[in-house]
Design a protein around this motif. Structure first.
Motif, PDB file in Angstrom:
ATOM      1  N   UNK A 208       0.829  -1.209   0.000  1.00  0.00           N
ATOM      2  CA  UNK A 208       0.000   0.000   0.000  1.00  0.00           C
ATOM      3  C   UNK A 208       0.862   1.257   0.000  1.00  0.00           C
ATOM      4  N   UNK A 209       1.968   1.221   0.745  1.00  0.00           N
ATOM      5  CA  UNK A 209       2.862   2.370   0.797  1.00  0.00           C
ATOM      6  C   UNK A 209       3.477   2.638  -0.576  1.00  0.00           C
ATOM      7  N   UNK A 210       3.901   1.571  -1.249  1.00  0.00           N
ATOM      8  CA  UNK A 210       4.492   1.735  -2.584  1.00  0.00           C
ATOM      9  C   UNK A 210       3.475   2.324  -3.551  1.00  0.00           C
ATOM     10  N   UNK A 211       2.253   1.793  -3.521  1.00  0.00           N
ATOM     11  CA  UNK A 211       1.203   2.303  -4.404  1.00  0.00           C
ATOM     12  C   UNK A 211       0.885   3.758  -4.077  1.00  0.00           C
ATOM     13  N   UNK A 212       0.858   4.086  -2.782  1.00  0.00           N
ATOM     14  CA  UNK A 212       0.566   5.464  -2.374  1.00  0.00           C
ATOM     15  C   UNK A 212       1.650   6.430  -2.846  1.00  0.00           C
ATOM     16  N   UNK A 213       2.896   5.971  -2.814  1.00  0.00           N
ATOM     17  CA  UNK A 213       4.006   6.844  -3.194  1.00  0.00           C
ATOM     18  C   UNK A 213       4.221   6.919  -4.699  1.00  0.00           C
ATOM     19  N   UNK A 214       3.961   5.804  -5.391  1.00  0.00           N
ATOM     20  CA  UNK A 214       4.307   5.741  -6.813  1.00  0.00           C
ATOM     21  C   UNK A 214       3.120   5.511  -7.741  1.00  0.00           C
ATOM     22  N   UNK A 215       1.963   5.167  -7.186  1.00  0.00           N
ATOM     23  CA  UNK A 215       0.795   4.915  -8.019  1.00  0.00           C
ATOM     24  C   UNK A 215       0.803   3.496  -8.569  1.00  0.00           C
ATOM     25  N   UNK A 216      -0.227   3.149  -9.361  1.00  0.00           N
ATOM     26  CA  UNK A 216      -0.333   1.815  -9.938  1.00  0.00           C
ATOM     27  C   UNK A 216       0.444   1.707 -11.236  1.00  0.00           C
TER      28      UNK A 216
END
Length: 471
Positions: A208-216
Motif C-alpha cells: 500500500x505504501x508503494x502504491x501510495x508513493x508511486x501509483x499503480x
C-alpha cells in the motif's frame, strides 16, 4: 527426564500445551498437563518457563513484519515479475532462468541451513548471527535497485535474488529458533501466530505504501524505487528485536568445529533423531510435504487468477492485499486455537479446508471471478494457520540447546521437496490439456497443488502430538 548421547541433549518428555509459573524469576516452576494426560516438568526444555513481556513478544513478531518485503514485494508481486518481463529478454527464457537460479539457491539452503543453525547453538551467538543476516538481507534488497531494465542486467538480478533467498532462509532458522525466548508451552501457538500474522499484514502495508508513493502500473523506475524502500523497511522495523532479545550466556563455549566435523555431528544428530524419536522424523517429512503445497497456493494463486479467471494485473494486486490481510488475521486467531486444542488439529483442519476449496476452484472454474474471490480468498484463510501451527508444533518438541540445528533441518527438509508443487502444477496442466483435447487447461494446475496437500495431510495424520520424548 531422559537424555540423549550421554546427557548432551536435555529433553521434553512430551510436547506440552501449558505451563504455570510464578510472576518472578521462574524459580517456582510447576508441572503441567501434557496432551493425553500426565505431567511434564518444565524446568528443562527448549521453550521459556516464564512468560515474556508484551514488549519482547511484539518485538520478536516485528521481525516478521520487517523482513516481509523480501517475500511479498521482491519474490512474489514486484521484482520477480519485473525480472521475467520482456525488458530482460524473451519472457519464457527469463522464467526458466529464474527457476534455475531459485533451484540452485534452494540447494545451498538445504546444505547450509542445519549446519549454520547448529553453529548458532554451539556458539550461543544466535541473535548476533540473526542481526548481521538481517542487515545483509536489507542490503541485498536495496541493491536490487541496480538492476536496470536491460538484458545485460538479468544475471545480476538473478544472482542477487538467489543470494537474498539464501540469506533470508538462513536468517529464518535463527529467527524461528529465537522463539524459545518469548514463548512458553502455553503461549507458543499464539506467539507463532502473531509473528506470521504480522508478516502478512506487513506485506500489505508496504504494498500500500508503494502504491501510495508511486501509483499503480509500476514502471521500471517504480520497481527499482520499491527495492530501496524494501531495504529501508527491513532495516527499520527489525530494530526492536535486537534491543528486546539478547544471546543467552553459555557457561562454556565448545571449541570451533571444522566443516567436516560439523557435518559429521549433523548426520549423527539425524541418526539419533530417527532412532530415538521417529515421530519427529515423521513430522519433518509431513511438514515438508504440506508446506510445499502451502507455498504453491500463494505462488500460483495469482497466476490462476489472471490466466484462468481473467483478473487484470491491478485486480491481482488488490486480491493479494486482501488475501494477505485475511491470512494475517486468521493466523492470529488460529494461534489462540493452537494453544487450546494443539497444533496438530489446526494443521489437519487447515489442510482439509484447503483441499476442499481447491477442488471447488477446479470444478467451479467456469463461474468466473466470483468463484476465485470466494474460494481463493477462503484458501488464504487456512494457509497461514497451517504454517504457524507447523512452527509451534516443532518448537514444542525441540530439546534445549538444539533449536537452531532442528529448525535448520526443518528448512532443509522443506527445500528437499520444494520441487513437488511446481512439478505437480505443471504436470496437471499437461495431463489436463490432453484430457480435454487441447485448449485452455491452466485450471487443472490447482489439482496438482491439491494432490501435494493431500499427500502432506496423509503423512501428517499418523504423527503423534505427544511422544517427542527422544527416548
Amino acid at each position: 527426564m531422559t537424555t540423549w548421547d550421554e546427557g548432551s541433549w536435555s529433553l521434553f518428555e512430551a510436547t506440552v500445551t501449558g505451563v504455570s509459573t510464578d510472576s518472578g524469576d521462574g524459580a517456582d516452576i510447576q508441572p503441567v498437563s501434557a496432551p493425553g494426560g500426565g505431567e511434564v516438568d518444565l524446568s528443562e526444555g527448549n521453550l521459556a518457563t516464564v512468560k515474556a513481556t508484551k514488549w519482547k513478544v511484539l518485538s520478536w513478531g516485528m521481525w516478521d513484519w520487517g523482513t516481509q518485503p523480501f517475500a511479498t514485494v521482491i519474490t512474489t508481486f514486484v521484482f520477480s515479475v519485473y525480472l521475467t518481463s520482456t525488458a530482460f529478454g524473451e519472457k519464457d527464457a527469463n522464467s526458466v532462468a529464474l527457476s534455475w537460479s531459485t533451484a540452485i539457491a534452494g540447494l545451498f539452503i538445504a546444505i547450509l541451513a542445519p549446519v549454520l543453525g547448529q553453529g548458532s547453538d554451539r556458539s550461543g551467538k544466535r541473535m548476533r548471527n540473526l542481526r548481521w543476516q538481517t542487515w545483509l538481507l536489507a542490503g541485498i534488497s536495496a541493491s536490487l535497485w541496480f538492476v536496470k531494465p536491460d538484458p545485460s542486467f538479468l544475471i545480476l538480478g538473478l544472482v542477487l535474488l538467489a543470494v537474498g533467498n539464501i540469506v533470508a532462509e538462513i536468517a529464518n532458522v535463527n529467527y524461528y529458533a529465537s522463539i524459545d525466548q518469548v514463548a512458553t508451552p502455553t503461549s507458543v501457538g499464539r506467539v507463532s501466530g502473531l509473528g506470521w500474522g504480522l508478516g502478512y499484514i506487513g506485506g500489505i502495508a508496504i504494498l500500500l505504501l508503494i502504491v501510495a508513493l508511486r501509483g499503480g502500473g509500476f514502471s521500471a523506475d517504480d520497481v527499482r524505487f520499491s527495492m530501496l524502500l524494501s531495504g529501508a523497511w527491513t532495516l527499520l522495523f527489525t530494530i526492536p528485536i535486537f534491543f528486546a532479545l539478547r544471546d543467552k550466556p553459555k557457561p562454556q563455549i565448545p571449541p570451533r568445529q571444522s566443516i567436516r566435523e560439523a557435518y559429521g555431528a549433523l548426520f549423527a544428530s539425524l541418526k539419533r533423531i530417527h532412532r530415538n524419536s521417529p515421530n519427529t522424523t515423521g513430522f519433518l517429512l509431513a511438514s515438508a510435504l504440506f508446506r510445499d503445497g502451502l507455498a504453491g497456493v500463494f505462488v500460483y494463486g495469482g497466476i490462476l487468477a489472471q490466466g484462468t479467471f481473467g483478473f487484470t494485473f491491478d485486480e491481482v494486486i488488490v486480491f493479494g492485499i486482501v488475501a494477505n490481510l485475511a491470512a494475517g488475521l486468521s493466523t492470529m486467531a488460529f494461534g489462540l486455537l493452537d494453544d487450546k486444542v494443539g497444533p496438530k488439529k489446526v494443521i489437519l483442519v487447515s489442510l482439509t479446508a484447503l483441499i476442499i476449496l481447491g477442488l471447488a476452484i477446479f470444478f467451479l472454474h467456469d463461474g468466473g471471478k466470483p468463484v476465485f474471490w470466494v474460494c481463493g480468498l477462503g484458501m488464504t484463510l487456512f494457509v497461514g494457520p497451517a504454517q504457524s501451527a507447523s512452527r509451534s508444533f516443532l518448537a514444542r518438541a525441540i530439546p534445549a540447546g538444539k533449536s537452531g540445528e532442528v529448525f535448520g533441518l526443518y528448512a532443509t527438509t522443506g527445500r528437499v521437496v520444494s520441487f513437488l508443487a511446481p512439478l505437480a502444477f505443471g504436470l496437471a496442466i499437461v495431463i489436463g490439456k490432453k484430457a480435454i483435447g487441447g485448449g485452455d487447461a491452466q485450471y487443472f494446475g490447482i489439482l496438482g497443488i491439491v494432490l501435494v496437500l493431500m499427500i502432506g495431510l496423509a503423512a501428517m495424520i499418523p504423527v503423534k502430538e505427544t511422544g517427542h520424548s527422544f527416548d
